[in-house]
Design a protein around this motif. Structure first.
Motif, PDB file in Angstrom:
ATOM      1  N   THR A  71       0.817  -1.219   0.000  1.00  0.00           N
ATOM      2  CA  THR A  71       0.000   0.000   0.000  1.00  0.00           C
ATOM      3  C   THR A  71       0.847   1.264   0.000  1.00  0.00           C
ATOM      4  O   THR A  71       0.347   2.342  -0.321  1.00  0.00           O
ATOM      5  CB  THR A  71      -0.936   0.016   1.228  1.00  0.00           C
ATOM      6  N   CYS A  72       2.138   1.149   0.360  1.00  0.00           N
ATOM      7  CA  CYS A  72       3.002   2.334   0.299  1.00  0.00           C
ATOM      8  C   CYS A  72       3.343   2.716  -1.140  1.00  0.00           C
ATOM      9  O   CYS A  72       3.831   3.817  -1.401  1.00  0.00           O
ATOM     10  CB  CYS A  72       4.282   2.100   1.098  1.00  0.00           C
ATOM     11  N   VAL A  73       3.088   1.820  -2.087  1.00  0.00           N
ATOM     12  CA  VAL A  73       3.302   2.108  -3.507  1.00  0.00           C
ATOM     13  C   VAL A  73       2.052   2.797  -4.048  1.00  0.00           C
ATOM     14  O   VAL A  73       0.939   2.310  -3.863  1.00  0.00           O
ATOM     15  CB  VAL A  73       3.586   0.816  -4.303  1.00  0.00           C
ATOM     16  N   GLY A  74       2.224   3.918  -4.692  1.00  0.00           N
ATOM     17  CA  GLY A  74       1.091   4.691  -5.169  1.00  0.00           C
ATOM     18  C   GLY A  74       0.549   4.205  -6.504  1.00  0.00           C
ATOM     19  O   GLY A  74       1.191   3.421  -7.217  1.00  0.00           O
ATOM     20  N   GLU A  75      -0.647   4.689  -6.843  1.00  0.00           N
ATOM     21  CA  GLU A  75      -1.260   4.322  -8.123  1.00  0.00           C
ATOM     22  C   GLU A  75      -0.453   4.843  -9.301  1.00  0.00           C
ATOM     23  O   GLU A  75      -0.476   4.249 -10.386  1.00  0.00           O
ATOM     24  CB  GLU A  75      -2.693   4.863  -8.176  1.00  0.00           C
ATOM     25  N   TYR A  76       0.265   5.965  -9.110  1.00  0.00           N
ATOM     26  CA  TYR A  76       1.110   6.479 -10.185  1.00  0.00           C
ATOM     27  C   TYR A  76       2.152   5.444 -10.611  1.00  0.00           C
ATOM     28  O   TYR A  76       2.370   5.204 -11.805  1.00  0.00           O
ATOM     29  CB  TYR A  76       1.841   7.746  -9.730  1.00  0.00           C
ATOM     30  N   GLU A  77       2.836   4.849  -9.601  1.00  0.00           N
ATOM     31  CA  GLU A  77       3.889   3.888  -9.906  1.00  0.00           C
ATOM     32  C   GLU A  77       3.337   2.686 -10.661  1.00  0.00           C
ATOM     33  O   GLU A  77       3.970   2.170 -11.598  1.00  0.00           O
ATOM     34  CB  GLU A  77       4.576   3.429  -8.620  1.00  0.00           C
ATOM     35  N   LEU A  78       2.142   2.221 -10.277  1.00  0.00           N
ATOM     36  CA  LEU A  78       1.552   1.076 -10.955  1.00  0.00           C
ATOM     37  C   LEU A  78       1.091   1.456 -12.364  1.00  0.00           C
ATOM     38  O   LEU A  78       1.156   0.641 -13.283  1.00  0.00           O
ATOM     39  CB  LEU A  78       0.379   0.539 -10.130  1.00  0.00           C
ATOM     40  N   ALA A  79       0.639   2.711 -12.541  1.00  0.00           N
ATOM     41  CA  ALA A  79       0.238   3.171 -13.869  1.00  0.00           C
ATOM     42  C   ALA A  79       1.430   3.177 -14.824  1.00  0.00           C
ATOM     43  O   ALA A  79       1.292   2.872 -16.018  1.00  0.00           O
ATOM     44  CB  ALA A  79      -0.378   4.564 -13.784  1.00  0.00           C
ATOM     45  N   ILE A  80       2.613   3.501 -14.309  1.00  0.00           N
ATOM     46  CA  ILE A  80       3.811   3.473 -15.147  1.00  0.00           C
ATOM     47  C   ILE A  80       4.062   2.061 -15.661  1.00  0.00           C
ATOM     48  O   ILE A  80       4.404   1.856 -16.837  1.00  0.00           O
ATOM     49  CB  ILE A  80       5.029   3.981 -14.344  1.00  0.00           C
ATOM     50  N   GLU A  81       3.872   1.061 -14.794  1.00  0.00           N
ATOM     51  CA  GLU A  81       4.061  -0.326 -15.212  1.00  0.00           C
ATOM     52  C   GLU A  81       3.077  -0.698 -16.318  1.00  0.00           C
ATOM     53  O   GLU A  81       3.403  -1.456 -17.240  1.00  0.00           O
ATOM     54  CB  GLU A  81       3.890  -1.259 -14.016  1.00  0.00           C
ATOM     55  N   HIS A  82       1.851  -0.184 -16.233  1.00  0.00           N
ATOM     56  CA  HIS A  82       0.854  -0.499 -17.259  1.00  0.00           C
ATOM     57  C   HIS A  82       1.262   0.017 -18.636  1.00  0.00           C
ATOM     58  O   HIS A  82       0.933  -0.593 -19.663  1.00  0.00           O
ATOM     59  CB  HIS A  82      -0.498   0.115 -16.891  1.00  0.00           C
ATOM     60  N   LEU A  83       1.972   1.146 -18.668  1.00  0.00           N
ATOM     61  CA  LEU A  83       2.300   1.756 -19.958  1.00  0.00           C
ATOM     62  C   LEU A  83       3.218   0.863 -20.795  1.00  0.00           C
ATOM     63  O   LEU A  83       3.271   1.008 -22.013  1.00  0.00           O
ATOM     64  CB  LEU A  83       2.954   3.121 -19.734  1.00  0.00           C
ATOM     65  N   ALA A  84       3.911  -0.074 -20.146  1.00  0.00           N
ATOM     66  CA  ALA A  84       4.740  -1.017 -20.898  1.00  0.00           C
ATOM     67  C   ALA A  84       3.882  -1.968 -21.731  1.00  0.00           C
ATOM     68  O   ALA A  84       4.388  -2.613 -22.648  1.00  0.00           O
ATOM     69  CB  ALA A  84       5.632  -1.811 -19.947  1.00  0.00           C
ATOM     70  N   HIS A  85       2.587  -2.040 -21.425  1.00  0.00           N
ATOM     71  CA  HIS A  85       1.682  -2.951 -22.128  1.00  0.00           C
ATOM     72  C   HIS A  85       0.680  -2.189 -23.002  1.00  0.00           C
ATOM     73  O   HIS A  85      -0.271  -2.779 -23.499  1.00  0.00           O
ATOM     74  CB  HIS A  85       0.940  -3.826 -21.124  1.00  0.00           C
ATOM     75  N   ALA A  86       0.895  -0.886 -23.167  1.00  0.00           N
ATOM     76  CA  ALA A  86       0.093  -0.074 -24.086  1.00  0.00           C
ATOM     77  C   ALA A  86       0.945   0.278 -25.292  1.00  0.00           C
ATOM     78  O   ALA A  86       2.174   0.143 -25.267  1.00  0.00           O
ATOM     79  CB  ALA A  86      -0.401   1.185 -23.388  1.00  0.00           C
ATOM     80  N   GLU A  87       0.293   0.754 -26.334  1.00  0.00           N
ATOM     81  CA  GLU A  87       1.021   1.069 -27.558  1.00  0.00           C
ATOM     82  C   GLU A  87       0.308   2.186 -28.305  1.00  0.00           C
ATOM     83  O   GLU A  87      -0.863   2.487 -28.022  1.00  0.00           O
ATOM     84  CB  GLU A  87       1.140  -0.178 -28.437  1.00  0.00           C
TER      85      GLU A  87
END
Length: 385
Positions: free
Chosen positions: A123-139
């Protein structure tokens, strides 16, 4: 773990072995201890890898629905309520009051009802950090839709750097141009955002250029009269007039509905173990199982649309019926031979094409008790049937 397990480990193992043996009662069933020992050698990343492989295979034989040329994606976050245990508290952080929680986030394909990427963190990891990970799977060609918790100058810059379009809901205090636009009567306006010193530092941290960014602000008026302002990287007024954005942003709601289905129908928080590895395995395996079910549902939906084309309303295959039908049958589909798989898949599709509900427009169901913690699942009291 892929069999949409909801009961005790002992019960689920017995049921799985009876399916594999083709008998009402299995002859030999592994013990709970054997299952627990075996899963320790299995990476939770296996399920996310299989998920990407399944989606890639599905896309090769399936047309992609688009919205004015864009593939629509939504990003949404949630929390997972974890069972008690020191190992989980150390891994995900103990809460001062209440149960241990893990933060989750999904990148969701709106057109196909598929989770393209799922992230689980403390929970100390924010939604921003997880959104960055998602961008690796977008195009490029994707249009990512975000709620109001995400807008940030560096995130706009990161999307531009990757060539991925976005649409984000703004709060009044997000940017100075947004404040002025809230107070105006304009429907749409293109503005230039100039980064502050703090925003430049954030861009450097993300290794993206800290240059001024042009975005388009669009006003959306809800039925109750409430006003929302969206920021998008799509600047062409002729291509996407402002009147289209209310319906566009409403489609983000399907990602929230998918998370509800994860928690209520698939019981994603009903874990089969108490270690961080078991928790991650269960979440990723459940998402993969739901995606495989959604692929079958997509096929059944084509048949349903032809079957009910003469009706007044459009009919859609029920997601709950699909998940129910996939219990045990998912195992048979994965482990049967080619001819068995084909016959079973045909029967499933024909059955689900009749498990439909009419889609009645302009219906709304207000949230009940928004923001309150919903009941979880106690490890010692799982269902026995």
């Amino acid at each position: 773990m892929l069999n949409l397990c909801k009961g005790s480990t002992e019960q689920e193992l017995a049921g799985l072995c009876s399916v594999l043996d083709g008998q009402a009662v299995a002859g030999t069933v592994p013990t709970r201890a054997a299952f627990s020992k075996a899963r320790k050698g299995l990476s939770d990343k296996l399920f996310s890898h299989l998920n990407r492989l399944a989606i890639k295979t599905f896309y090769r034989g399936w047309s992609t629905p688009t919205w004015h040329g864009f593939r629509l994606r939504a990003v949404d976050g949630t929390t997972f309520r974890l069972p008690p245990g020191e190992a989980l508290e150390r891994a995900f952080g103990a809460q001062r009051n209440g149960p241990t929680l893990a933060r989750g986030s999904i990148l969701y394909d709106i057109g196909h009802d598929l989770v393209l990427d799922a992230q689980v963190a403390a929970t100390c990891v924010g939604e921003y950090e997880l959104a960055i990970e998602h961008l690796a799977h977008a195009e490029p060609g994707d249009l990512l839709i975000y709620d109001r918790g995400y807008p940030a100058f560096w995130l706009f810059a990161l999307h531009r750097h990757l060539g991925i379009d976005f649409c984000m809901r703004l709060s009044r205090s997000s940017f100075a141009p947004a404040q002025a636009f809230f107070d105006s009567a304009e429907r749409s306006r293109i503005v230039t955002l100039n980064p502050s010193a703090e925003q430049r530092r954030a861009c450097r941290d993300q290794r993206v250029p800290a240059e001024p960014i042009r975005v388009r602000l669009v006003r959306v008026t809800l039925r109750g009269g409430e006003t929302e302002v969206l920021a998008t990287s799509v600047l062409e007024e002729e291509r996407l007039p402002a009147r289209l954005f209310a319906a566009l942003y409403h489609q983000r709601w399907s990602a929230e509905e998918h998370i509800k289905r994860q928690k209520r129908w698939a019981e994603i928080e009903n874990f089969s173990g108490r270690s961080p590895l078991a928790m991650r395995q269960d979440i990723q395996a459940r998402i993969l199982a739901m995606n495989l079910a959604a692929m079958v549902r997509n096929v059944a939906q084509l048949l349903a649309e032809r079957r009910f084309a003469h009706r007044r309303f459009r009919y859609q295959v029920r997601a709950c019926s699909t998940l129910s039908a996939m219990k045990d049958n998912l195992v048979r589909l994965l482990l049967g031979d080619g001819e068995q798989q084909r016959r079973l898949l045909e029967r499933l599709v024909l059955h689900l094409a009749s498990a439909v509900d009419a889609v009645r427009p302009n219906r709304s169901f207000p949230r009940q008790n928004p923001g309150k913690l919903k009941p979880g699942f106690h490890p010692a009291y799982k269902r026995v049937a």
